[in-house]
Structure formats: C-alpha cells, structure tokens
Motif scaffolding. Structure first.
Motif, PDB file in Angstrom:
ATOM      1  N   LEU A   1      11.219   1.296 -15.234  1.00 45.92           N
ATOM      2  CA  LEU A   1      10.261   2.225 -15.838  1.00 45.92           C
ATOM      3  C   LEU A   1       8.828   1.717 -15.719  1.00 45.92           C
ATOM      4  CD1 LEU A   1      12.288   3.277 -19.014  1.00 45.92           C
ATOM      5  CD2 LEU A   1      11.983   4.560 -16.879  1.00 45.92           C
ATOM      6  N   SER A   2       8.631   0.404 -15.829  1.00 42.84           N
ATOM      7  CA  SER A   2       7.271  -0.125 -15.717  1.00 42.84           C
ATOM      8  C   SER A   2       6.759  -0.039 -14.278  1.00 42.84           C
ATOM      9  CB  SER A   2       7.206  -1.565 -16.223  1.00 42.84           C
ATOM     10  OG  SER A   2       7.980  -2.437 -15.423  1.00 42.84           O
ATOM     11  N   THR A   3       7.631  -0.286 -13.302  1.00 39.18           N
ATOM     12  CA  THR A   3       7.178  -0.170 -11.912  1.00 39.18           C
ATOM     13  C   THR A   3       6.934   1.281 -11.523  1.00 39.18           C
ATOM     14  OG1 THR A   3       9.494  -0.288 -11.183  1.00 39.18           O
ATOM     15  CG2 THR A   3       8.224  -2.328 -11.120  1.00 39.18           C
ATOM     16  N   LEU A   4       7.739   2.188 -12.066  1.00 37.96           N
ATOM     17  CA  LEU A   4       7.473   3.615 -11.826  1.00 37.96           C
ATOM     18  C   LEU A   4       6.153   4.038 -12.464  1.00 37.96           C
ATOM     19  CD1 LEU A   4      10.870   5.508 -12.255  1.00 37.96           C
ATOM     20  CD2 LEU A   4       9.309   5.673 -10.314  1.00 37.96           C
ATOM     21  N   ARG A   5       5.860   3.446 -13.615  1.00 34.86           N
ATOM     22  CA  ARG A   5       4.642   3.792 -14.349  1.00 34.86           C
ATOM     23  C   ARG A   5       3.389   3.302 -13.631  1.00 34.86           C
ATOM     24  NH1 ARG A   5       3.698   1.636 -20.568  1.00 34.86           N
ATOM     25  NH2 ARG A   5       1.539   2.351 -20.859  1.00 34.86           N
ATOM     26  N   TYR A   6       3.435   2.097 -13.082  1.00 36.53           N
ATOM     27  CA  TYR A   6       2.231   1.484 -12.523  1.00 36.53           C
ATOM     28  C   TYR A   6       2.200   1.447 -10.994  1.00 36.53           C
ATOM     29  CZ  TYR A   6       1.598  -0.191 -17.315  1.00 36.53           C
ATOM     30  OH  TYR A   6       1.441  -0.269 -18.680  1.00 36.53           O
ATOM     31  N   PHE A   7       3.349   1.582 -10.347  1.00 35.79           N
ATOM     32  CA  PHE A   7       3.399   1.462  -8.886  1.00 35.79           C
ATOM     33  C   PHE A   7       4.157   2.640  -8.272  1.00 35.79           C
ATOM     34  CE2 PHE A   7       3.103  -2.782 -10.688  1.00 35.79           C
ATOM     35  CZ  PHE A   7       2.003  -3.301 -10.006  1.00 35.79           C
ATOM     36  N   ARG A   8       3.937   3.805  -8.816  1.00 33.81           N
ATOM     37  CA  ARG A   8       4.653   4.990  -8.355  1.00 33.81           C
ATOM     38  C   ARG A   8       4.402   5.271  -6.874  1.00 33.81           C
ATOM     39  NH1 ARG A   8       6.855   8.742 -11.709  1.00 33.81           N
ATOM     40  NH2 ARG A   8       7.586  10.677 -10.780  1.00 33.81           N
ATOM     41  N   GLU A   9       3.191   4.935  -6.407  1.00 33.89           N
ATOM     42  CA  GLU A   9       2.865   5.213  -5.007  1.00 33.89           C
ATOM     43  C   GLU A   9       3.761   4.430  -4.051  1.00 33.89           C
ATOM     44  OE1 GLU A   9       0.491   1.669  -6.243  1.00 33.89           O
ATOM     45  OE2 GLU A   9       0.971   3.616  -7.126  1.00 33.89           O
ATOM     46  N   GLU A  10       4.264   3.274  -4.501  1.00 32.40           N
ATOM     47  CA  GLU A  10       5.176   2.514  -3.632  1.00 32.40           C
ATOM     48  C   GLU A  10       6.511   3.243  -3.482  1.00 32.40           C
ATOM     49  OE1 GLU A  10       5.716  -1.654  -3.749  1.00 32.40           O
ATOM     50  OE2 GLU A  10       3.705  -2.045  -4.525  1.00 32.40           O
ATOM     51  N   TYR A  11       6.982   3.825  -4.568  1.00 32.79           N
ATOM     52  CA  TYR A  11       8.215   4.614  -4.494  1.00 32.79           C
ATOM     53  C   TYR A  11       8.018   5.808  -3.547  1.00 32.79           C
ATOM     54  CZ  TYR A  11      10.333   2.125  -8.461  1.00 32.79           C
ATOM     55  OH  TYR A  11      10.891   1.179  -9.290  1.00 32.79           O
ATOM     56  N   VAL A  12       6.865   6.471  -3.696  1.00 33.75           N
ATOM     57  CA  VAL A  12       6.571   7.631  -2.835  1.00 33.75           C
ATOM     58  C   VAL A  12       6.478   7.195  -1.381  1.00 33.75           C
ATOM     59  CG1 VAL A  12       4.846   9.390  -2.305  1.00 33.75           C
ATOM     60  CG2 VAL A  12       5.408   8.891  -4.688  1.00 33.75           C
ATOM     61  N   ASP A  13       5.867   6.049  -1.142  1.00 29.80           N
ATOM     62  CA  ASP A  13       5.727   5.535   0.226  1.00 29.80           C
ATOM     63  C   ASP A  13       7.093   5.264   0.853  1.00 29.80           C
ATOM     64  OD1 ASP A  13       4.089   4.823   2.357  1.00 29.80           O
ATOM     65  OD2 ASP A  13       4.068   2.705   1.799  1.00 29.80           O
TER      66      ASP A  13
ATOM     67  N   ILE B   1       9.922   6.729   0.012  1.00 29.82           N
ATOM     68  CA  ILE B   1      10.674   7.977   0.172  1.00 29.82           C
ATOM     69  C   ILE B   1      10.049   8.892   1.228  1.00 29.82           C
ATOM     70  CG2 ILE B   1      11.350  10.116  -0.993  1.00 29.82           C
ATOM     71  CD1 ILE B   1      11.569   8.449  -3.590  1.00 29.82           C
ATOM     72  N   LYS B   2       8.737   9.089   1.138  1.00 31.73           N
ATOM     73  CA  LYS B   2       8.067  10.082   1.983  1.00 31.73           C
ATOM     74  C   LYS B   2       7.750   9.542   3.373  1.00 31.73           C
ATOM     75  CE  LYS B   2       4.202  13.354   1.903  1.00 31.73           C
ATOM     76  NZ  LYS B   2       3.037  13.846   1.111  1.00 31.73           N
ATOM     77  N   HIS B   3       7.284   8.259   3.421  1.00 28.51           N
ATOM     78  CA  HIS B   3       6.815   7.719   4.702  1.00 28.51           C
ATOM     79  C   HIS B   3       7.763   6.681   5.301  1.00 28.51           C
ATOM     80  CE1 HIS B   3       3.044   9.794   3.973  1.00 28.51           C
ATOM     81  NE2 HIS B   3       2.924   9.180   2.795  1.00 28.51           N
ATOM     82  N   HIS B   4       8.863   6.402   4.591  1.00 31.91           N
ATOM     83  CA  HIS B   4       9.835   5.409   5.066  1.00 31.91           C
ATOM     84  C   HIS B   4       9.146   4.095   5.419  1.00 31.91           C
ATOM     85  CE1 HIS B   4      12.928   8.502   5.104  1.00 31.91           C
ATOM     86  NE2 HIS B   4      12.083   9.282   5.752  1.00 31.91           N
ATOM     87  N   HIS B   5       8.316   3.661   4.488  1.00 30.43           N
ATOM     88  CA  HIS B   5       7.496   2.469   4.724  1.00 30.43           C
ATOM     89  C   HIS B   5       7.462   1.607   3.469  1.00 30.43           C
ATOM     90  CE1 HIS B   5       3.453   0.391   4.878  1.00 30.43           C
ATOM     91  NE2 HIS B   5       4.059  -0.051   5.974  1.00 30.43           N
ATOM     92  N   CYS B   6       7.645   0.317   3.660  1.00 30.25           N
ATOM     93  CA  CYS B   6       7.510  -0.638   2.550  1.00 30.25           C
ATOM     94  C   CYS B   6       6.211  -1.402   2.748  1.00 30.25           C
ATOM     95  CB  CYS B   6       8.699  -1.612   2.514  1.00 30.25           C
ATOM     96  SG  CYS B   6       8.556  -2.905   1.254  1.00 30.25           S
ATOM     97  N   SER B   7       5.213  -1.124   1.930  1.00 33.60           N
ATOM     98  CA  SER B   7       3.885  -1.711   2.120  1.00 33.60           C
ATOM     99  C   SER B   7       3.881  -3.227   1.932  1.00 33.60           C
ATOM    100  CB  SER B   7       2.887  -1.076   1.144  1.00 33.60           C
ATOM    101  OG  SER B   7       3.289  -1.302  -0.205  1.00 33.60           O
ATOM    102  N   ALA B   8       4.892  -3.766   1.258  1.00 30.09           N
ATOM    103  CA  ALA B   8       4.970  -5.214   1.052  1.00 30.09           C
ATOM    104  C   ALA B   8       5.730  -5.911   2.167  1.00 30.09           C
ATOM    105  CB  ALA B   8       5.634  -5.514  -0.295  1.00 30.09           C
ATOM    106  N   GLY B   9       6.396  -5.153   3.026  1.00 31.14           N
ATOM    107  CA  GLY B   9       7.156  -5.758   4.115  1.00 31.14           C
ATOM    108  C   GLY B   9       8.391  -6.492   3.634  1.00 31.14           C
ATOM    109  N   VAL B  10       9.035  -5.977   2.602  1.00 31.99           N
ATOM    110  CA  VAL B  10      10.213  -6.621   2.026  1.00 31.99           C
ATOM    111  C   VAL B  10      11.493  -5.876   2.379  1.00 31.99           C
ATOM    112  CG1 VAL B  10      11.373  -7.206  -0.143  1.00 31.99           C
ATOM    113  CG2 VAL B  10       8.934  -7.687   0.139  1.00 31.99           C
ATOM    114  N   CYS B  11      11.479  -4.565   2.256  1.00 27.95           N
ATOM    115  CA  CYS B  11      12.677  -3.768   2.521  1.00 27.95           C
ATOM    116  C   CYS B  11      12.920  -3.710   4.031  1.00 27.95           C
ATOM    117  CB  CYS B  11      12.513  -2.365   1.937  1.00 27.95           C
ATOM    118  SG  CYS B  11      12.247  -2.363   0.147  1.00 27.95           S
ATOM    119  N   LYS B  12      13.989  -4.341   4.478  1.00 27.93           N
ATOM    120  CA  LYS B  12      14.214  -4.556   5.905  1.00 27.93           C
ATOM    121  C   LYS B  12      14.327  -3.260   6.689  1.00 27.93           C
ATOM    122  CE  LYS B  12      16.385  -9.086   5.399  1.00 27.93           C
ATOM    123  NZ  LYS B  12      17.554  -9.935   5.724  1.00 27.93           N
TER     124      LYS B  12
END
Length: 584
Positions: free
Chosen positions: A502-514, A516-527
């Motif tokens: 819930l805290s990551t959804l609250r503060y880092f929602r754009e990462e979830y959207v990235d 799902i929508k762009h199939h991209h992990c901005s941190a380079g963690v999700c292989k």
C-alpha cells in the motif's frame, strides 16, 4: 592502569576477521595491556573496529598484521594514523570515537555499555553501574516504580508503541497469586539485528530491566524467548543468568529484599509469527505458535492464563536507566509523545551500515545522510523502509520527517522493532512489495483466511506485474485486497502485511503503471522487463563488467558489448561499474 583494547566481537566484525585480530593480541600478550571482546561498537561498515583506552582512540579496518604496530604506538602514548577514520568531508583523521561523524549525532541509553564491557563479565557491567537501578528499585514500593515508568512515557520498542507503564499498571492491579514477565527476543525482520546485538553484547541490562519489572508487578518467574538462530545471544544470556544468580541478583531473597525471582530461556524455532504476543505465549506453553483473538488481554489472561507483562529486549534495556536517573531526565530525550531513544539497524544502500541509537524526533535525513553518510556511489536516494516486512516505504519528499511512532504511522509505515532499509534508484518498488509479500506468505501461521489466502492473491498479482503480464485493473484489485487484509486479519502480522504494497502504491504508483503499460522496469530489477546495454560514451573499457559477468555474456573487442542471448539480467555488470556506463 592497564591500556585497554576493546575489540568488537559482534557478527559483523567477526565476519571481517576480528577473531584473528584478537588471537594476534593474545599471542603478544604483556602485563601492561589487556584486550577484550565486546558487544557491537556499531560501525559495521568499517570493521573490525577497535577502541583504545585511555583516550577513546578509534581504529577501523584492523588486520592481524596491524597489531604489533598498534601495541608499539599505544605503549609510547601515540596513535597509528593510518588506522584512524578519515572525515569524509575534511579528510582529516578522527582520533577519538566521538570525532567520527557516524557517532556524533547518536545518543546512547540502551547501548550505553555495549562496546564497553565483555558480554560474559558481570564484573565489567557492575563496574559501569550495572544493577544500581535494581538496587534503587528494591528500596521503593512497587507502585512507585510503576508510576516512574508511567511518568517516563516509555513506549514499547517492539513495534506497537504501547505505553509500557500502562501495561505494568494493569498487571500490578491484577488479582492473582501467579504473574509472569516475558521478554520478546524473537527478532525476525530481514535486515534487523538490534535485539540480538543487545542480548549478545550486554545481556545483563536486559536481565536488570526484567528483574525491576518483575518486582514492580509482583512476578516471580520470567522467560526470555529467543529464536534458535541466535546461539551466541543464547549462550551469553545463559552465562549472565548464572552469574546473576551467583551474585544474588536472581533467585531467592534477592539482595536480602525477601523478593524471589528467576528467569528461564525459551528457544523459539524461528517462526516469524511468534513475535506476536499471543503466539509467543502459546509457543512457551508448548503449543503451536498461533495468535489468539485480542478480546482478552495478556494483562488479564496471558501465559498459562495468568496476568502477564510482555515487553521486548529494548524496552527492558531502558528500564534501569529510568530507575537510576528518573523519569524527568529520561523525558528530556526524544519528543513529547515519543520520549527517549531508539535503536535502529541502518542497512541497505547506505555507506555507513551499522547499529545506531538516536533520540526520537531526529529526522530521516539526519540518520541517512549525516550518520549513514549518504547513498552508496552517491546514487539518488529513492526510499527508506522502516518497520520490517510490515512497514512501509517512505519516499524522498519526507526525508525531513521526525522519527517517532506517530509520524511514521501517518506516512503509512511504522517504527517496528527498528529495521531501516535504505534504497536507491536501482531498487524496484514493485519488486520490494512482492519480496515482502512473499516473505509474509511463508511466515503466516495460516490460522485466518484473510492473511492465509489474501497474501497469496496479492503475491500472484505482483508476480504477474513484475513479469510484464499485469493489467490496468490490477492496481485497483491490489488496493482493495490490501485494505481488506489489513482490516480483517486476526493478528498484527496480517493487519500490517499489506503495508509495503500500500505504501509503494501510494508513493510510487508510476512504477506500477510503467510495469503494466510500458513493460518497463525503471530500476532495471525485473528481469522480464529489463535489457542491459553499454553506453559507449561513458564506458572507460576498464573491463570490470567483463570480469564480473557470471555467464561470460560481455566481451571486449574494442568496444564493450553485452550478448543479449547469453545475458541473464543479473545486474552484476551494473553493480561493479563505477562510471554509470551500464544502462537499461
């Protein structure tokens, strides 16, 4: 007076070779000095660490080969400059321990004797005022002791922050011939080692706090519940109990006061849920470690149905100081609603990892950047997680938030027992939520459906997102399910389990959207969503990434190139590159 060499004997420094350093001191033993293994000195990042007294001279990264020169300079009243810590800004050597920035903004109450005494020596503890708080307590009426704890405002350091004095009051007033006092040493948060360091480094401060508490509430039997993964802490506690009995601090007629009290160690099997109060008590009783409903409080019916006080290690370690110095002096530390200090394990992507103790009310920024020295490789700070697996992730805009029970809860996190994990821009917040959800699935007792089934569904959704298969509607499902688990779970583990999500959804929602929508992990963690490449303009062709690659996917024929068919996206190339030449 002999020169003292106080060498950290905690696990961090042992891993760096402090046992070998100790052995070298022993080989060169002479009448003019003594060397002691102590509890954790805190600065784990630069171990093995050594304090030389008189003078409080601080040496770091000590090796066995350094010992002869250390002895020679100490005997001549000099210092060995090459082992002194260099101030990161001025580059000047810090001679005394209080000159080291890591220590300058700390305030030690719980850890006041950690690093100053041998864990297995009751005489060391007595020489620094140990058991003076107990001596004073035995001259007071139990009601007066409880009133002093109430006035101090001490709140439970196990995570909930419940007022310790109120808990003691309830059990003091309970009508029962049998009462129990329990110490929770079942520390199971990833990245947390506060309680272990206290039990292992200064076990007598825990015993003294328990004995004072037992006298105050009228208990004659106490238990320390310690997880079996802490064998050295168990050994030091057992030795401390035996020595305390020999000195009449435990047993019958303690210090001729007619008060009888003894302590038994109970070893837990490592179940995370047994850190919850009712599950811990069931485990001590020999039952399955499952929580009970909280309509009956432990102060009324706790261990074996008798009134029981349960506090954690750090809470008890505060008690002798409060009794000795008074509630008013204690309340001068910290904030109005969160008095005193708090011990934290500062870990993660921070330069100065270690064990720290700070006044409540200090800001996250001061802890991470002043004490912690900032982020490794000076990368951008992203978030800090407080409160362990049940805590939340706090982003950079709240770095100036004071650290206290209520402020952290307001941000969707919690104090917890004291874990503090620092993250940089190479940490994926979706993966952080998935990791802790998976951890809690494995640690759930399975007694109630919201936790047992709900966490599995949360994890399924998060794994789908990190594998690039998430759907836009998944975000709403995560929020609804997380809120339901928090509201309807039986115990504290389930109620706080959705906090990382819930805290990551609250503060880092754009990462979830990235994801799902762009199939991209901005941190380079999700292989599944990451492709590593080399930025040829930044690359110096040093070859570090070539040597680090475990599957030989990187070649250097003129330019450095990553073979995408061989690459397993492990991130080792990025970790070793000092020029930010690995991009994704």
């Amino acid at each position: 007076m002999k020169t003292q060499f106080l060498l950290c004997g905690d696990i961090g420094c042992v891993g760096y070779g402090s046992q070998e350093v100790y052995q070298k001191f022993q080989e060169l033993q002479a009448d003019w000095f003594e060397v002691r293994f102590t509890g954790c000195l805190g600065f784990c990042a630069v171990g093995p660490v050594l304090e030389v007294n008189p003078g409080k001279i601080f040496y770091h990264k000590v090796k066995p080969a350094d010992v002869p020169e250390i002895l020679e300079t100490a005997k001549n009243g000099e210092t060995l400059e090459r082992l002194l810590y260099k101030h990161p800004e001025t580059k000047q050597p810090c001679v005394r321990i209080e000159e080291v920035p890591f220590y300058q903004k700390q305030k030690k109450i719980v850890l006041r004797t950690n690093g100053q005494v041998s864990p297995d020596s009751i005489d060391d503890y007595l020489a620094l005022g140990g058991y003076d708080g107990l001596r004073k307590a035995l001259t007071m009426q139990p009601e007066a002791i409880v009133d002093e704890i109430v006035k101090s405002g001490l709140r439970g350091r196990g995570g909930g922050g419940f007022p310790t004095g109120r808990k003691w009051q309830s059990v003091l007033k309970a009508h029962s011939d049998v009462k129990y006092i329990l110490c929770n040493g079942d520390e199971g948060d990833p990245g947390a080692f506060m309680d272990r360091s206290v039990m292992q480094g200064t076990p007598h401060v825990v015993l003294e706090g328990m004995i004072i508490g037992a006298y105050a509430i009228g208990a004659h039997q106490g238990f320390i519940y310690v997880r079996d993964e802490y064998p050295q802490a168990v050994a030091h506690l057992q030795k401390a109990i035996e020595d305390a009995r020999a000195k009449n601090f435990l047993g019958n007629n303690i210090l001729d006061s007619s008060f009888n009290f003894d302590i038994t160690i109970k070893r837990g099997a490592g179940a995370f849920v047994c850190g919850e109060s009712s599950a811990l008590m069931r485990s001590i009783e020999g039952k399955i470690g499952e929580p009970n409903e909280k309509y009956v409080h432990a102060s009324e019916q706790g261990l074996w149905g008798k009134p029981t006080v349960l506090n954690n290690v750090e809470t008890f370690a505060n008690v002798p100081y409060i009794l000795l110095h008074g509630a008013e002096q204690y309340k001068q530390l910290g904030t109005e609603k969160s008095p005193g200090t708090k011990v934290f394990c500062l870990v993660g992507k921070v330069k100065n990892v270690g064990l720290i103790e700070v006044e409540m009310g200090i800001t996250l920024r001061k802890v991470i950047f002043d004490i912690g020295g900032g982020i490794v490789k000076d990368r951008p700070f992203k978030a800090v997680q407080t409160g362990g697996p049940s805590g939340g992730c706090i982003p950079s805009q709240y770095l100036d938030t004071p650290i206290d029970f209520d402020s952290l809860v307001a941000l969707g996190s919690m104090m917890g027992s004291g874990g503090m994990i620092v993250m940089d821009d190479c940490d994926c917040m979706v993966e952080v939520a998935r990791y802790f959800t998976k951890f809690l699935i494995e640690e759930s007792c399975g007694k109630c459906a919201p936790c047992r089934e709900g966490l599995i569904h949360l994890n399924h959704l998060l794994e789908r997102i990190t594998h690039g298969k998430g759907q836009p509607e998944d975000l709403q499902k995560l929020e609804k399910l997380g809120a339901y688990i928090a509201e309807s779970s039986l115990c504290g583990l389930g109620k706080t389990a959705p906090n990382p999500l819930l805290s990551t959804l609250r503060y880092f929602r754009e990462e979830y959207v990235d994801h799902i929508k762009h199939h991209h992990c901005s941190a380079g963690v999700c292989k599944a969503l990451t492709t590593f490449m080399i930025d040829q303009e930044k690359c110096t062709q040093c070859g570090a990434c070539v040597r680090a690659c475990p599957v030989s996917a990187i070649s250097q024929n003129g330019n450095v190139v990553i073979d995408q068919e061989k690459c397993i996206t492990c991130g080792e190339c990025r970790a070793v590159c000092n020029f930010n030449a690995v991009i994704w």
